[in-house]
Design an enzyme around this catalytic site. Structure first.
Site, PDB file in Angstrom:
ATOM      1  N   ASP A   1       0.848  -1.202   0.000  1.00  0.00           N
ATOM      2  CA  ASP A   1       0.000   0.000   0.000  1.00  0.00           C
ATOM      3  C   ASP A   1       0.880   1.248   0.000  1.00  0.00           C
ATOM      4  OD1 ASP A   1       0.834  -0.522   2.718  1.00  0.00           O
ATOM      5  OD2 ASP A   1      -0.724   0.842   3.451  1.00  0.00           O
TER       6      ASP A   1
ATOM      7  N   GLU B   1       0.171  -0.897   5.905  1.00  0.00           N
ATOM      8  CA  GLU B   1       1.224  -0.288   6.714  1.00  0.00           C
ATOM      9  C   GLU B   1       0.974   1.206   6.900  1.00  0.00           C
ATOM     10  OE1 GLU B   1       4.841   1.564   8.157  1.00  0.00           O
ATOM     11  OE2 GLU B   1       3.822   2.034   6.295  1.00  0.00           O
ATOM     12  N   GLU B   2       0.549   1.863   5.834  1.00  0.00           N
ATOM     13  CA  GLU B   2       0.391   3.319   5.908  1.00  0.00           C
ATOM     14  C   GLU B   2      -0.822   3.748   6.728  1.00  0.00           C
ATOM     15  OE1 GLU B   2       2.795   5.010   5.169  1.00  0.00           O
ATOM     16  OE2 GLU B   2       3.802   4.361   3.343  1.00  0.00           O
TER      17      GLU B   2
ATOM     18  N   SER C   1       8.701   5.661  11.393  1.00  0.00           N
ATOM     19  CA  SER C   1       8.138   4.587  12.217  1.00  0.00           C
ATOM     20  C   SER C   1       7.651   3.425  11.369  1.00  0.00           C
ATOM     21  CB  SER C   1       6.936   5.119  13.012  1.00  0.00           C
ATOM     22  OG  SER C   1       7.260   6.313  13.676  1.00  0.00           O
TER      23      SER C   1
HETATM   24  N1  BES Z   1       8.618   3.410   5.380  1.00  0.00           N
HETATM   25  C1  BES Z   1       8.008   4.328   6.272  1.00  0.00           C
HETATM   26  C2  BES Z   1       8.803   4.544   7.540  1.00  0.00           C
HETATM   27  C3  BES Z   1      10.174   5.103   7.363  1.00  0.00           C
HETATM   28  C4  BES Z   1      10.497   5.966   6.349  1.00  0.00           C
HETATM   29  C5  BES Z   1      11.155   4.755   8.253  1.00  0.00           C
HETATM   30  C6  BES Z   1      11.784   6.439   6.217  1.00  0.00           C
HETATM   31  C7  BES Z   1      12.420   5.241   8.133  1.00  0.00           C
HETATM   32  C8  BES Z   1      12.741   6.092   7.093  1.00  0.00           C
HETATM   33  C9  BES Z   1       6.613   3.841   6.594  1.00  0.00           C
HETATM   34  O1  BES Z   1       5.914   3.442   5.445  1.00  0.00           O
HETATM   35  C10 BES Z   1       5.825   4.976   7.181  1.00  0.00           C
HETATM   36  O2  BES Z   1       5.570   5.918   6.475  1.00  0.00           O
HETATM   37  N2  BES Z   1       5.431   4.891   8.454  1.00  0.00           N
HETATM   38  C11 BES Z   1       4.581   5.874   9.036  1.00  0.00           C
HETATM   39  C12 BES Z   1       3.883   5.326  10.239  1.00  0.00           C
HETATM   40  C13 BES Z   1       2.623   4.584   9.940  1.00  0.00           C
HETATM   41  C14 BES Z   1       1.984   4.120  11.215  1.00  0.00           C
HETATM   42  C15 BES Z   1       1.647   5.391   9.121  1.00  0.00           C
HETATM   43  C16 BES Z   1       5.388   7.069   9.482  1.00  0.00           C
HETATM   44  O3  BES Z   1       6.548   6.941   9.839  1.00  0.00           O
HETATM   45  O4  BES Z   1       4.798   8.144   9.466  1.00  0.00           O
HETATM   46 MN    MN Z   2       7.063   2.250   4.238  1.00  0.00          MN
HETATM   47 MN    MN Z   3       5.232   5.344   4.438  1.00  0.00          MN
END
Ligand code: BES
Ligand code: MN
Ligand code: MN
Length: 462
Positions: A87, A157-158, A403
């Site tokens: 996603d 995940e998002e 995260s």
């Molecule tokens: N891949 C990202 C997280 C990420 C990006 C970690 C760059 C380290 C470097 C992941 O898809 C993401 O966007 N996570 C969200 C949290 C989620 C609960 C929506 C975030 O970090 O905002």
């Molecule tokens: Mn990601």
């Molecule tokens: Mn992301």
């Protein structure tokens, strides 16, 4: 044939397949794209089958399916569990994209002189998890798959991975492995390859401030009745003090503090502050007093307004004292901070600072735990050796600000430290318009992943 030769020979197809995946607008946050998210799951399933995986299936959940597939060559050998997500984030605002977000094109940039793929999800995470499918294909094709492999590619995940959480807890035996391998993070650069050893957690809140029971004429009532937007701005401003320290009582109580030696090592990673500012077109950085930029994103918690709205925002001017104001506020968390506890502290504090002239509603959204992984494991050593073999340099361990809440769950439920072997760059514009992923990063990633498997087999048996 070596994996490297196989990648070179199949490079065009590897890119074309990724382009096909990127053309599917699998935005999990927006129900409008529901069919596309399901279509992306089907695509992943089909590609895993073609690459040679067995028992490929769509594991249905209350939301979007989890794509599972495996290749067990010998139960006595170590098993790598690959995690990724198909996603993507919404592409909004569309008008800020130089080319349409779901029509991938290759263009060069300063940091990607050999070209980068521009499309939503190119770096986060389609381009990154797809490297694993192609590395697997390459190893299968030349009969060199050294370990067992299990794939678990999710579609939420998002939006917080709530259903994956349930799936993992219910399928511990199916997911039994010796390491979790994830490519969904950044590296410093192809010249300074790094492996992520820490991610922050997240607590995400929505607040609503209500003043009068209807919108009012701002001349007739202005100055006599609370304007919820003015009040909301004051309340938000008070959440950080002059040192950019968060003022919520108890917020820092459990925050892990690091030794001078640890902080020194962290700051030894290559980082050019002038270049960082230049790339963002800011005259200065901004953050908690007493910490460097690397520390501010890596080991310190923060609070940010992600969106704020209310009142009149259309053409021209309308004199109105609005009834309501809203904001979405996120807090990035560090080890030992529990997102539920922090959400509660936020809610109690936010309500306590509201004047009697307004009503406040606080709604927590999804959250997630931070995760820190050890560099003293077979998995980390294998990642370091794979980087050395592919790049000719040792991997630099880094702490990142983003995260991936499910990582803490892997540690808790499966007892496995995830290896965060990401190949994106921090300038790849994740979640932003013009997201892109380097073609060289994609190809180097595939090769490095194949090396990881080889080294993991040795390390895990050592
Ligand atoms: N891949 C990202 C997280 C990420 C990006 C970690 C760059 C380290 C470097 C992941 O898809 C993401 O966007 N996570 C969200 C949290 C989620 C609960 C929506 C975030 O970090 O905002
Ligand atoms: Mn990601
Ligand atoms: Mn992301």
């Amino acid at each position: 044939m070596s994996v490297k030769t196989y990648i070179q020979d199949n490079k065009e197809r590897f890119l074309n397949e990724l382009f096909d995946l990127l053309r599917i607008p699998s935005v999990s946050a927006d129900p409008k794209f529901k069919n596309d998210v399901f279509a992306a799951a089907d695509f992943v399933k089909e590609q895993l089958e073609k690459a040679g995986a067995d028992k490929v299936e769509l594991c249905q959940t209350a939301g979007y399916p989890i794509v599972y597939g495996e290749k067990i060559i010998d139960p006595a050998l170590p098993t790598v569990l690959v995690y990724g997500h198909y996603d993507v984030q919404p592409a909004d605002p569309y008008e800020l994209w130089d080319s349409p977000p779901f029509e991938p094109v290759i263009k060069t940039t300063d940091r990607h002189p050999e070209g980068a793929i521009f499309a939503r999800g190119s770096a986060d995470d389609k381009g990154q998890f797809y490297m694993h499918v192609k590395a697997f294909e390459a190893m299968m094709a030349n009969n060199s798959l050294p370990c067992n492999v299990k794939f678990m590619i999710e579609g939420e995940e998002e939006v917080g991975s709530a259903n994956l959480d349930i799936f993992v807890k219910a399928n511990k035996e199916k997911l039994k492995a010796d390491v979790v391998l994830v490519s969904d993070t950044h590296m410093i650069s192809l010249q300074d390859p790094s492996v992520t050893v820490g991610l922050r957690g997240l607590a995400y809140m929505e607040v609503e401030v209500t003043g009068p029971n209807r919108d009012l004429h701002s001349g007739t009532y202005g100055g006599a009745v609370a304007n919820p937007i003015n009040i909301l701005c004051q309340m938000i401003a008070s959440l950080q003090d002059e040192n950019n320290h968060i003022t919520i009582p108890g917020f820092y109580d459990k925050v892990e503090e690091y030794s001078a030696a640890y902080r020194k090592a962290l700051n030894e990673a290559p980082f050019d502050l002038e270049d960082y500012k230049k790339k963002l077109d800011v005259a200065d950085v901004h953050g908690e007093a007493g910490y460097t930029t690397i520390e501010r994103v890596g080991i310190r918690p923060t609070l940010d307004v992600n969106g704020i709205w209310g009142g009149y925002t259309g053409e021209g001017a309308k004199t109105v004292l609005p009834s309501k104001a809203y904001a979405k506020i996120s807090m990035r968390l560090v080890p030992n901070q529990d997102f539920r506890e922090i959400s509660n502290l936020f809610e109690a504090h936010f309500k306590s600072i509201a004047p009697a002239s307004v009503k406040v509603k606080v709604t927590p959204h999804h959250g997630g735990a931070p995760a820190v992984v050890s560099t003293d494991t077979p998995g980390y050593r294998a990642a370091d050796l794979a980087i050395q073999e592919a790049f000719g340099k040792k991997a630099i361990p880094t702490r990142e600000g983003g995260s991936i809440p499910i990582c803490a769950l892997f540690q808790q439920e499966l007892g496995l430290d995830p290896i965060l072997l990401g190949f994106g760059l921090d300038t790849d514009a994740l979640h932003s318009p013009n997201e892109h992923y380097g073609v060289a990063n994609y190809l180097m990633g595939i090769e490095t992943i194949a090396f990881f498997f080889k080294h993991f087999k040795d390390q895990a048996s050592a």
